[in-house]
Structures are given as C-alpha cells and as structure tokens.
Design an enzyme around this catalytic site. Structure first.
Site, PDB file in Angstrom:
ATOM      1  N   LYS A  79     -10.430  -2.992   2.170  1.00 29.26           N
ATOM      2  CA  LYS A  79     -10.021  -3.179   3.568  1.00 29.26           C
ATOM      3  C   LYS A  79     -10.489  -4.537   4.066  1.00 29.26           C
ATOM      4  O   LYS A  79     -11.577  -5.002   3.714  1.00 29.26           O
ATOM      5  CB  LYS A  79     -10.626  -2.049   4.412  1.00 29.26           C
ATOM      6  CG  LYS A  79     -10.161  -1.994   5.856  1.00 29.26           C
ATOM      7  CD  LYS A  79     -10.778  -0.765   6.531  1.00 29.26           C
ATOM      8  CE  LYS A  79     -10.367  -0.634   7.986  1.00 29.26           C
ATOM      9  NZ  LYS A  79     -10.974   0.569   8.606  1.00 29.26           N
ATOM     10  N   SER A 160      -8.104   3.629  10.769  1.00 27.66           N
ATOM     11  CA  SER A 160      -7.658   2.240  10.688  1.00 27.66           C
ATOM     12  C   SER A 160      -7.522   1.706   9.265  1.00 27.66           C
ATOM     13  O   SER A 160      -7.143   0.557   9.058  1.00 27.66           O
ATOM     14  CB  SER A 160      -8.634   1.348  11.456  1.00 27.66           C
ATOM     15  OG  SER A 160      -9.954   1.464  10.899  1.00 27.66           O
ATOM     16  N   SER A 184     -11.651   6.963  10.076  1.00 27.83           N
ATOM     17  CA  SER A 184     -10.711   5.901   9.711  1.00 27.83           C
ATOM     18  C   SER A 184     -10.402   5.816   8.231  1.00 27.83           C
ATOM     19  O   SER A 184      -9.508   5.079   7.834  1.00 27.83           O
ATOM     20  CB  SER A 184     -11.236   4.539  10.195  1.00 27.83           C
ATOM     21  OG  SER A 184     -11.117   4.446  11.595  1.00 27.83           O
TER      22      SER A 184
END
Length: 493
Positions: A79, A160, A184
C-alpha cells in the site's frame, strides 16, 4: 479468469524448488498481468526494474540451494502509505505526490530480506481516510468481481487498502500489505474475496507507515489463503527498536497443523448479538448462520454473547480518529513536509494555500473536526469522554473473552456496493456503515481476520470475521483454516 501461475506461496516456492518455474519468469508474468489489468487501477506505480533485479538474485539462490524461505521470489505489493526507499510513496494525495523516501518501512524490509519481490505500490483512499478506495488522486480502484467496469457501474474495492486487495484477488501478486485503522484491510478483503488480517496491536512494527491514528494503526496482511497469511505474518512480526509501540518480547512463529488435524472440540465461539444490526443483508446473515452451525456440528460450543458498547463504538472511533488525524497531519504544511504552493504569500497564507491544494475535502474535514474536538472548551466533552468509552469497549472484549475463545461476526454488512451508489452519500456516513463490524477490534487492540465464505446470488464475495483476545493469533488462524477447508471458496482467478 484462471491463470497458469501457482495459486499460493507454498505452491510457488515448490515450483521454484522443482525448477518447473523460476522467479524471473514469474515476475515477468506478474508485471504483464499488472499491465493487462491496469483498468482495475490497483497500482499507482510498478517497480518493474527493482522486481526484475531481485528476481535474478532469488533465482540464483534457488539454483544454489540457498533460498530464504517460502516468500523468496514471490511478487508482492505494498500500500502506498508504507515508505519504500527510492520508490515514491504518495498516500494517493497531491500533498505527497513527489515524496521519495530514503528508507524502507520495517515490515517491507523484513519481507525484502527474505527475498520477496516488490511488484509495486497500491492505490488507496487519500492518507487512508475512507472505506472505498475512491478518493485517490489516481482515481478509484475497481473491484475485479465487478459485472461492469465502465462508467460508474463498477463495484468498489473497499478501503482504504482497496488496491492491495484487488492486486491479490485479481491474481497479479501473491500477497500484499495494507494498513488497518478501523478495518481498512479487512473491509476490502471482504469485498474482494481474499483473506485480510490485522494482528494484536504491537506485534507488527509501524515504523515507516505514514500514520493515520497512532493508537489504532496496524499493518495488515492480504493473501489468497490462511497458510500464506501465516507465512507473511511470521516473516514480518516481532519487536522493532525503531517503533516504541511494538511488543518487546520475542515473537514465536506460528505453526499450523493440517486442517484435518485441527479439532474444534471444546472451542467456545461467541456470536455478538449487537452485530445483528440494521443494514445487515440477508446473504451475509445466512452465511453467518451457516458457518456458526458448521462450527457447532464440528464440536464447538456456539453461544450468543453481548458487547454492550458496540453501538457507541463507531462514534467514539470517529472522534478519536479525527483528533489524532488533526495532530498527525500538522506536519504537512508545505514547509516541513509536503506540497508547497507556488504563490508568493505570507507564511500563514502559504500554509493555508499549500494545504488547500494538497489535501482533499475528506482529509480537510477530519482535520477541522479533530481541531474542534481538541479545543480547550471541548476537550473534556469530546476527547476525554471518547477515551473513557473506548476503555469500556475494550472492557467489553475482556469480559466476553472470559466466556468464549473467539467471536464470529460479519466483516461487512453487504457485498461490495456499486460505485455510483457508494458515492451518493458522504465519506463519513459510508465509514459509519462499512466499518461497523471492523473498527471495534482496533479500539480494543485485538487481532481480527476476514475470511471469504461464498458467493452471493449476484456472484460477489461474502466474508465473515473472526476476533480473539490479544495474542490469540494461533487460535484465529487454526479456526480460519478449518473453515477455509470446509467452505472451499471459489476464487476470482
């Protein structure tokens, strides 16, 4: 959409050992797949040159019989809020669009030292503030399970860490790191039909993870199955001198038995009544009930339990989240860090202009709300009360885990929503709905795992969540592996 590459890390490693595949050819296939599937917008950047270089080193180790373990030669994704040396780390925001770190996050360093190959950095909500991966400056990530990828008709990936989940679910890479502050990692894993895991707070180092909420942030792991998740977890867990919040005691790697040797006799499973909430879809409820029955039939004792402060949890989470965001984001002022406006103005105007240009409305709204809650006149009324209720939420978990070993809950209340429907309401409201089942685990600092169970009538993944007391990772993984074997989820790839 089936592919020729092995499906798991163990199968990949075995193919390298048998010389039926080599890391160089695998990384080339993965790079090609990433480019072929760029319409999913899972990656913000590819590290093809670096991946190829490390693949050559890995191939040499396998040839010499000196391979480093199961992740050696495996293409992974990270990420874009984890620092990666000489690779841009943007947090999907204009504020950090040109930021290139000079060091690696600890969790990536540990994977790299064991031979993992960084395929690229994945898309996300800006600064990890969201539950859809729709607020990136690079555009929204599209769920690979979508019936239609055109216009606004696609399904969201969840957030996310949506880019990491799609990268794994679509078969482009074998594992990915996300971050998990209120779900997330587990939220997108649920929507994309992969495993999503957050550990006990402090077992994984946060060094090099650009912070959202220091007291809740945990690096998350996304993989295709439980064994792969354990392999990655064993690689990256343990104390870190660079992170004062890590547990100082030595980490003992987890060893899982074969699923047919896992017994559920004597296991006590709690079903929290508060998670049977408004908005829970019939499909998810049926999957929840069926798995509970399955566990009971296998010898586990399944019983209803209560977590009374669950209803207050999302409000407490929102207040504490915004307070810590306002503090953490203060560094991004265009002078110390981040985008600087080109306009020649006073220092105060430079701050304001740089932040106005560099941050989106979601981030700015959380900063403003957090500063409001932290005003002297509001501090006791909001922040201190939220801390006290957070303690009550943690006490709920402590109390219930005196009666049961683990909890079984939904991960999300429904399958992945259509993008057009998700965007019809604001970010704060969506987080309140999508994170209802996931954020309490972060409030209590306990481990939690999302596991795909079946496809809905719309052929979209349905997942369930397991939670346990702190340091109960072994039990969570064992139960999850047993369930995984029973349900035989049909993966996308």
């Amino acid at each position: 959409m089936k592919q020729q590459l092995p499906q798991t890390l163990r199968q990949l490693s075995d193919s390298f050992l048998s010389k039926s595949l080599d890391p160089i050819s695998v990384v080339e296939q993965c790079i090609a797949l990433a480019k072929t599937r760029n319409n999913l917008n899972a990656f913000v950047s590819l590290s093809a040159a670096e991946a190829r270089k490390h693949a050559e080193n890995s191939a040499e180790r396998y040839r010499d019989g000196k391979h480093l373990g199961v992740v050696d030669g495996a293409p992974i994704a990270i990420k874009d809020n984890f620092c990666t040396k000489n690779v841009p780390t943007t947090c999907a925001s204009r504020m950090l669009k040109n930021f290139v770190p000079t060091y690696n996050a600890t969790v990536y360093n540990r994977l790299k030292r064991q031979g993992a190959l960084l395929l690229g950095k994945t898309n996300m909500d800006q600064f990890a503030m969201g539950s859809g991966s729709v607020d990136s400056i690079f555009g929204p990530t599209k769920n690979c399970w979508s019936e239609n990828l055109q216009n606004d008709e696609f399904r969201i990936a969840g957030g996310s860490s949506g880019g990491s989940a799609v990268a794994v679910a679509s078969g482009v890479c074998f594992a990915a790191l996300g971050s998990d502050t209120g779900g997330s990692t587990r939220n997108p894993a649920s929507y994309c039909g992969v495993v999503g895991f957050k550990s006990t707070y402090g077992l994984l180092s946060r060094h090099g993870l650009i912070p959202l909420v220091n007291s809740m942030d945990v690096p998350g792991i996304i993989t295709r199955n439980i064994d792969d998740c354990v392999a990655v977890f064993n690689t990256i867990a343990g104390p870190d001198d660079r992170d004062s919040t890590t547990i100082k005691s030595r980490f003992e790697p987890i060893q899982l038995a074969q699923s047919n040797h896992i017994s559920l006799k004597g296991l006590k499973v709690g079903i929290p009544i508060e998670y049977h909430c408004e908005g829970l879809s019939d499909d998810v409820l049926k999957a929840w009930t069926d798995v509970a029955d399955m566990l009971e039939d296998a010898g586990a004792k399944v019983e209803p339990v209560s977590l009374p402060y669950t209803s207050a949890s999302i409000f407490v989470y929102s207040i504490l989240n915004q307070c810590e965001v306002s503090s953490n984001m203060a560094r991004f002022d265009g002078i110390e860090y981040g985008h600087r406006s080109d306009e020649e103005t006073s220092t105060e105007q430079l701050y304001a202009k740089s932040r106005a240009e560099g941050l989106n409305s979601v981030v700015k709204n959380r900063i403003l709300a957090g500063n409001y809650f932290l005003l002297r006149k509001n501090y006791e009324k909001y922040f201190m009360k939220a801390l006290k209720v957070r303690r009550l939420i943690a006490n709920d978990f402590d109390e219930v885990f005196r009666k049961v070993h683990i909890l079984l809950t939904p991960t999300t209340l429904s399958v992945a929503p259509l993008y057009k429907n998700f965007m019809s309401s604001n970010n704060r409201d969506q987080c309140a709905v999508q994170d209802f089942c996931t954020q309490p685990a972060n409030m209590g600092g306990i481990p939690a795992l999302s596991l795909p169970i079946r496809l809905s009538e719309e052929l979209l993944p349905i997942s369930l969540q397991l939670m346990g007391p702190s340091f109960s990772e072994q039990t969570l993984f064992e139960v999850a592996k047993w369930i995984e074997t029973q349900v035989q989820f049909d993966r996308y790839y």
